[in-house]
Design a protein around this motif. Structure first.
Motif, PDB file in Angstrom:
ATOM      1  N   SER A  14      -3.473  13.158  -1.547  1.00 28.20           N
ATOM      2  CA  SER A  14      -4.321  12.374  -0.639  1.00 28.20           C
ATOM      3  C   SER A  14      -4.826  11.104  -1.329  1.00 28.20           C
ATOM      4  N   GLU A  15      -3.925  10.449  -2.035  1.00 30.79           N
ATOM      5  CA  GLU A  15      -4.276   9.237  -2.782  1.00 30.79           C
ATOM      6  C   GLU A  15      -3.676   8.006  -2.113  1.00 30.79           C
ATOM      7  N   THR A  16      -4.454   6.934  -2.130  1.00 31.67           N
ATOM      8  CA  THR A  16      -4.001   5.649  -1.610  1.00 31.67           C
ATOM      9  C   THR A  16      -4.113   4.624  -2.723  1.00 31.67           C
ATOM     10  N   ARG A  58       0.433   5.677   0.473  1.00 36.13           N
ATOM     11  CA  ARG A  58      -0.399   6.846   0.760  1.00 36.13           C
ATOM     12  C   ARG A  58       0.401   8.076   0.336  1.00 36.13           C
ATOM     13  N   TRP A  59      -0.097   8.731  -0.723  1.00 35.38           N
ATOM     14  CA  TRP A  59       0.578   9.890  -1.290  1.00 35.38           C
ATOM     15  C   TRP A  59      -0.029  11.139  -0.670  1.00 35.38           C
ATOM     16  N   SER A  60       0.751  11.837   0.142  1.00 37.63           N
ATOM     17  CA  SER A  60       0.216  12.993   0.869  1.00 37.63           C
ATOM     18  C   SER A  60      -0.144  14.160  -0.053  1.00 37.63           C
ATOM     19  N   GLU A  97       0.845  -1.193   0.000  1.00 33.41           N
ATOM     20  CA  GLU A  97       0.000   0.000   0.000  1.00 33.41           C
ATOM     21  C   GLU A  97       0.882   1.246   0.000  1.00 33.41           C
TER      22      GLU A  97
END
Length: 128
Positions: A36-38, A31-33, A29
């Motif tokens: 805000s994408e996972t 999580r791109w800050s 997994e």
């Protein structure tokens, strides 16, 4: 649109007490800050305990032109025998291919080990 690597390709081997673990589920997994994408993907180990996950890439026009501090939270979990093992936990500070450790991510994961820090990476896997 700039190409940004969220997670470089990963390959490895899962062992338990020195023996290959076949059929373990390896879940990844990110999580791109910035956006805000996972994202997630998964694979299973083969008869020799080997797994491979491809590079994950995204694009962002704004991310390529606006200054910001890259941060991609990365996690790999291994599920086997009713248990979940923390294999890889890392905060990637860039969008470069192989930007995690500066070389291909090749690891050996030992299910009997306790998670620990290996440099900036936390988990049961050791980098080869």
């Amino acid at each position: 649109m700039a190409k940004m690597v969220m997670f470089s390709a990963v390959s490895g081997k899962v062992l338990q007490d020195g023996k290959p673990v076949a059929g373990a589920v390896v879940e990844r997994e990110f999580r791109w800050s910035w956006k805000s994408e996972t994202g997630t993907d998964a694979t299973q180990t083969d008869a020799q305990g080997v797994f491979k996950l491809p590079l994950i890439e995204r694009s962002s026009f704004m991310g390529s032109v606006l200054p910001h501090e890259p941060n991609v939270r990365q996690t790999i979990l291994i599920k086997h025998g009713g248990k979940t093992y923390k294999a890889w936990m890392f905060d990637k500070p860039n969008y470069k291919p192989e930007g995690e450790i500066g070389r291909p991510i090749v690891m050996t994961c030992r299910l009997e080990k306790e998670p620990t820090h290996h440099g900036d990476v936390f988990g049961i896997c050791e980098l080869n």
